[in-house]
Design an enzyme around this catalytic site. Sequence first.
Site, PDB file in Angstrom:
ATOM      1  N   ALA A 182       1.124  45.348  -9.888  1.00  9.60           N
ATOM      2  CA  ALA A 182      -0.234  44.803  -9.740  1.00  9.60           C
ATOM      3  C   ALA A 182      -1.190  45.901  -9.289  1.00  9.60           C
ATOM      4  O   ALA A 182      -2.319  46.012  -9.775  1.00  9.60           O
ATOM      5  CB  ALA A 182      -0.243  43.640  -8.757  1.00  9.60           C
ATOM      6  N   ASP A 183      -0.754  46.726  -8.351  1.00  6.78           N
ATOM      7  CA  ASP A 183      -1.551  47.883  -7.924  1.00  6.78           C
ATOM      8  C   ASP A 183      -1.784  48.845  -9.080  1.00  6.78           C
ATOM      9  O   ASP A 183      -2.911  49.306  -9.318  1.00  6.78           O
ATOM     10  CB  ASP A 183      -0.839  48.630  -6.794  1.00  6.78           C
ATOM     11  CG  ASP A 183      -1.111  48.042  -5.426  1.00  6.78           C
ATOM     12  OD1 ASP A 183      -2.161  47.425  -5.230  1.00  6.78           O
ATOM     13  OD2 ASP A 183      -0.260  48.216  -4.537  1.00  6.78           O
ATOM     14  N   LEU A 184      -0.708  49.186  -9.789  1.00  8.26           N
ATOM     15  CA  LEU A 184      -0.806  50.197 -10.840  1.00  8.26           C
ATOM     16  C   LEU A 184      -1.680  49.725 -11.991  1.00  8.26           C
ATOM     17  O   LEU A 184      -2.531  50.481 -12.491  1.00  8.26           O
ATOM     18  CB  LEU A 184       0.593  50.557 -11.339  1.00  8.26           C
ATOM     19  CG  LEU A 184       1.518  51.177 -10.284  1.00  8.26           C
ATOM     20  CD1 LEU A 184       2.929  51.329 -10.838  1.00  8.26           C
ATOM     21  CD2 LEU A 184       0.988  52.528  -9.817  1.00  8.26           C
ATOM     22  N   GLY A 238      -5.283  49.775 -10.947  1.00  6.08           N
ATOM     23  CA  GLY A 238      -5.795  51.142 -11.002  1.00  6.08           C
ATOM     24  C   GLY A 238      -6.147  51.569 -12.411  1.00  6.08           C
ATOM     25  O   GLY A 238      -7.186  52.213 -12.644  1.00  6.08           O
TER      26      GLY A 238
END
Length: 421
Positions: free
Chosen positions: A183-185, A188
């Site tokens: 989810a972070d990647l 980003g």
Amino acid sequence: MNALDGIRILDLSRVLAGPWCTQTLADLGADVVKVERPPGDNHPGGDDTRGWGPPFLRGRDGTDTAEAAYYLGANRNKRSITCDIATPAGQALIRQLAAKADVFVENYKVGDMARYGLDFESLRALNPKLVYCSITGFGQTGPYKERAGYDFAIQAMGGLMSVTGERDDLPGGGPQKVGVAVADLFTGLYATVAIQAALRHAERTGEGQHIDMALLDTQVAMLANLGANYLVRGREDGKVPGRAGNAHANIVPYQVFEVAPDAQGQAQHIILAVGNDGQFAKFCAVACQPELASDTRFAQNQNRVRHRAVLVPLLEAILKSRSKADWLAALEAAKVPCGPINSLAEVFADEHVLSRGMVQRWEHPLSDDVDLVASPLKLSATPVRNDLPPPLLGQHTAEVLGDWLGSTPEQLAELQRSGAV
């Protein structure tokens, strides 16, 4: 030349989603200045991920440094300055830098930037062309906007853990997160796309804008075909996609299969990823089972999906009859998608991975030879940069303030006395 030469990015993001975005922009040539908290009495300073180890970078003397591998993996090609935005002098310095920037990236909780006078409206008054990107767990609006957002929680709330892991009726079934913070990647990467689109708009119109990126939004978008399956028919039919282990919801056979054990008797596996009916026919020929390809239950993918419970046990028995090496060689020769299941040690020793330059050696201030995963972006005319290893905390403060603001040594000393840097 690099694609984003001349683009200045003031990066107040920490941990992963924001730094992953700005690392990609830095790879493409942007001048990314990473703004980090100065060391204090109760804090070592800097991005929290600097201390997220072990493992830590081993220094020239053979002992661990304070640079965690986690931090090193998300901050190449950037310059680091320290600035305490909780102080008036620090806030004033950020405003000066933002006036010179093309892009401002932050991942503070909703409302924090406004308390410091560093919100979009305040900075747009100084720099109308500024592209301002906010990355939060739940976005700038909505009932959850005040909540802190963490990848693990977002994977759960956004449905990913409901479709990841073994089936509930099998051993090991139950909710499972993905092994990396997807989810972070993904957030980003979506932010990277949005920033470049906003820069194009600013070039044409002179108008900056506010980009509101939310991890939960991204996670919902990432549901892709499973989200579409539910919205198009699942909601109507009362069918909610669930965990399927290593199988695919819409394609059969597309999963892990056990093959014959190795010489030591250890279990071995391959993945089989048959994407169309022609590939299934080729697989059946390699498996010496041509009758399966002509069976009306299996000839077309839609019927293979419907008759999954019949077909898969047949294939499991067939796959166990030959070794991993035999299957991979035969299937690859027949152009049937397949592959081994590699450990990370095998990945980073793979001749193709190495030939593609996906392991890159850097000369770090604390170590002569640091191997890191490289950018996957390969542009023929404007290749990515490889000139700045992940910076030490505040390594470039004097350099950046000189470059961007023309600050003198005396002005820098005054900022240090004030506690701003």
